[in-house]
Design an enzyme around this catalytic site. Sequence first.
Site, mmCIF file in Angstrom:
data_model
loop_
_atom_site.group_PDB
_atom_site.id
_atom_site.type_symbol
_atom_site.label_atom_id
_atom_site.label_comp_id
_atom_site.label_asym_id
_atom_site.label_seq_id
_atom_site.Cartn_x
_atom_site.Cartn_y
_atom_site.Cartn_z
ATOM 1 N N ASP A 145 0.723 -1.449 -0.148
ATOM 2 C CA ASP A 145 0.196 0.055 -0.027
ATOM 3 C C ASP A 145 0.768 1.252 0.017
ATOM 4 O O ASP A 145 2.200 1.238 0.192
ATOM 5 C CB ASP A 145 -0.977 -0.146 1.227
ATOM 6 C CG ASP A 145 -1.821 1.139 1.559
ATOM 7 O OD1 ASP A 145 -2.300 1.832 0.655
ATOM 8 O OD2 ASP A 145 -1.723 1.784 2.741
ATOM 9 N N ASP A 179 -0.387 5.140 1.408
ATOM 10 C CA ASP A 179 -0.581 5.866 2.394
ATOM 11 C C ASP A 179 -0.471 5.092 3.704
ATOM 12 O O ASP A 179 -0.948 4.179 3.894
ATOM 13 C CB ASP A 179 -2.021 6.647 2.321
ATOM 14 C CG ASP A 179 -2.097 7.343 0.974
ATOM 15 O OD1 ASP A 179 -1.287 7.709 0.517
ATOM 16 O OD2 ASP A 179 -3.466 7.485 0.485
HETATM 17 MG MG LIG Z 1 -2.848 3.030 3.726
#
Ligand SMILES: [Mg+2]
Length: 161
Positions: A12, A14
């Site tokens: 991922d 963020d």
């Molecule tokens: Mg995230």
Amino acid sequence: MNENKKIVVYVDLDDTLVNFMSGVKKCPKETVARFERDENGKNQLDNIPGVFALMEPMTGAVEAFQWLAEHFDTYILSTAPWNNPSAWCDKLEWVKTHLGKAAYKRLILSHRKDLLRGDYLIDDSDRADILRFQGKHIQIGKEPFKDWTAVLDYFKSIVEH
Ligand SMILES: [Mg+2]
């Protein structure tokens, strides 16, 4: 071929590779105030135009990604906000700037992480689609994977076996 290279790992952006608040902190205070709460009280900080371009990597994240990309079939799997078109471009630019060649054509943007086929998803979130991912969810930021060091220790043990 190295057997580990058949193992698909998604990472991922963020709050996994990218320190989200480091970008928000660089925005003008009035802008942050406007996006912190919309009329429904909902946090809309990810809709600040250009905010993603300002974000710094999480501690150890760039080195960790390079190591994962060397050993596994590694991709970036992120969700970009629907109402912030610049985020879609900024995420691509961020990946090119910070991850370079190891991430070449390996960026996937999706609101449905569960539809991707693979073995591992390293993601700080426990959003519904992430929990439905059919491989193993490594929730970074939570024990036993509190940071990138802990996550890498786990993947190093896979390589050694
Ligand atoms: Mg995230």
